[in-house]
Design a protein around this motif. Structure first.
Motif, PDB file in Angstrom:
ATOM      1  N   GLY A 199     -16.903  30.361  10.975  1.00 30.58           N
ATOM      2  CA  GLY A 199     -17.045  28.997  11.446  1.00 30.58           C
ATOM      3  C   GLY A 199     -16.808  27.968  10.359  1.00 30.58           C
ATOM      4  O   GLY A 199     -16.539  26.813  10.637  1.00 30.58           O
ATOM      5  N   THR A 200     -16.919  28.374   9.106  1.00 27.33           N
ATOM      6  CA  THR A 200     -16.675  27.487   7.974  1.00 27.33           C
ATOM      7  C   THR A 200     -15.404  27.892   7.241  1.00 27.33           C
ATOM      8  O   THR A 200     -14.615  27.066   6.824  1.00 27.33           O
ATOM      9  N   SER A 201     -15.207  29.187   7.097  1.00 18.97           N
ATOM     10  CA  SER A 201     -14.011  29.690   6.434  1.00 18.97           C
ATOM     11  C   SER A 201     -13.357  30.741   7.314  1.00 18.97           C
ATOM     12  O   SER A 201     -14.016  31.374   8.136  1.00 18.97           O
ATOM     13  N   CYS A 202     -12.050  30.919   7.127  1.00 20.90           N
ATOM     14  CA  CYS A 202     -11.287  31.870   7.934  1.00 20.90           C
ATOM     15  C   CYS A 202     -11.525  33.299   7.453  1.00 20.90           C
ATOM     16  O   CYS A 202     -11.973  33.527   6.334  1.00 20.90           O
ATOM     17  N   ASP A 203     -11.180  34.254   8.290  1.00 23.52           N
ATOM     18  CA  ASP A 203     -11.207  35.649   7.895  1.00 23.52           C
ATOM     19  C   ASP A 203     -10.275  35.804   6.697  1.00 23.52           C
ATOM     20  O   ASP A 203      -9.120  35.399   6.748  1.00 23.52           O
ATOM     21  N   PRO A 204     -10.733  36.402   5.586  1.00 25.27           N
ATOM     22  CA  PRO A 204      -9.928  36.452   4.358  1.00 25.27           C
ATOM     23  C   PRO A 204      -8.907  37.593   4.284  1.00 25.27           C
ATOM     24  O   PRO A 204      -8.261  37.755   3.250  1.00 25.27           O
ATOM     25  N   ALA A 205      -8.732  38.374   5.338  1.00 25.85           N
ATOM     26  CA  ALA A 205      -7.842  39.532   5.275  1.00 25.85           C
ATOM     27  C   ALA A 205      -6.420  39.127   4.882  1.00 25.85           C
ATOM     28  O   ALA A 205      -5.918  38.083   5.282  1.00 25.85           O
ATOM     29  N   GLU A 206      -5.783  39.999   4.072  1.00 24.81           N
ATOM     30  CA  GLU A 206      -4.406  39.772   3.609  1.00 24.81           C
ATOM     31  C   GLU A 206      -3.547  40.983   3.924  1.00 24.81           C
ATOM     32  O   GLU A 206      -4.048  42.096   4.036  1.00 24.81           O
ATOM     33  N   ALA A 250      -9.199  23.110   3.368  1.00 20.43           N
ATOM     34  CA  ALA A 250      -9.502  23.626   4.704  1.00 20.43           C
ATOM     35  C   ALA A 250      -8.265  24.255   5.337  1.00 20.43           C
ATOM     36  O   ALA A 250      -7.478  23.567   5.971  1.00 20.43           O
ATOM     37  N   PRO A 251      -8.069  25.562   5.178  1.00 19.42           N
ATOM     38  CA  PRO A 251      -6.929  26.205   5.839  1.00 19.42           C
ATOM     39  C   PRO A 251      -7.136  26.233   7.358  1.00 19.42           C
ATOM     40  O   PRO A 251      -8.260  26.168   7.840  1.00 19.42           O
ATOM     41  N   SER A 271      -4.987  32.951   8.570  1.00 18.44           N
ATOM     42  CA  SER A 271      -5.063  31.539   8.228  1.00 18.44           C
ATOM     43  C   SER A 271      -3.785  31.110   7.528  1.00 18.44           C
ATOM     44  O   SER A 271      -3.021  31.933   7.031  1.00 18.44           O
ATOM     45  N   VAL A 272      -3.569  29.811   7.505  1.00 12.25           N
ATOM     46  CA  VAL A 272      -2.416  29.242   6.811  1.00 12.25           C
ATOM     47  C   VAL A 272      -2.871  27.941   6.165  1.00 12.25           C
ATOM     48  O   VAL A 272      -3.631  27.177   6.748  1.00 12.25           O
TER      49      VAL A 272
END
Length: 114
Positions: free
Chosen positions: A49-56, A74-75, A65-66
């Motif tokens: 809810g604050t940051s995106c899933d960090p998976a790469e 804020a991506p 995210s982008v």
């Protein structure tokens, strides 16, 4: 029923003759229940809810995210929450992906295809 119900309401039946109509419907079945169960079991990729899933991916690019020029802090998140209500089109998209994957694999396995 079909055209008879239209004719009973005074509608021009000849305009509909030869037409095939299909409606979306999810009928309970073992196959659909299995699909829905697997879908619900997948973890959410929306982030917290604050940051995106960090998976790469393997090359280090973010999967969910982008970064935008709007705000570098804020991506924009592009995840999925698997607990959302089911779309009538989701099972068809799921089936279409499997059909294409099987077709591509058949072409890869065919020694006559270059």
């Amino acid at each position: 029923e079909g055209l008879g119900s239209l004719a009973g309401r005074g509608l021009p039946v000849d305009d509909f003759r030869g037409m095939l109509a299909i409606t979306n419907s999810i009928v309970p079945s073992v196959a659909y229940d299995g699909y829905a169960s697997r879908k619900r079991a997948r973890p959410s990729t929306l982030g917290d809810g604050t940051s995106c899933d960090p998976a790469e991916d393997d090359e280090g690019h973010k999967l969910w995210s982008v970064d935008t020029d709007e705000d570098t802090m804020a991506p924009r998140c592009f995840g999925a929450n698997n607990q959302f209500p089911e779309s009538l089109y989701a099972p068809r998209a799921y089936d279409a992906v499997y059909a294409v994957a099987h077709a591509v694999q058949a072409m890869v396995d065919d020694p006559h295809v270059q």
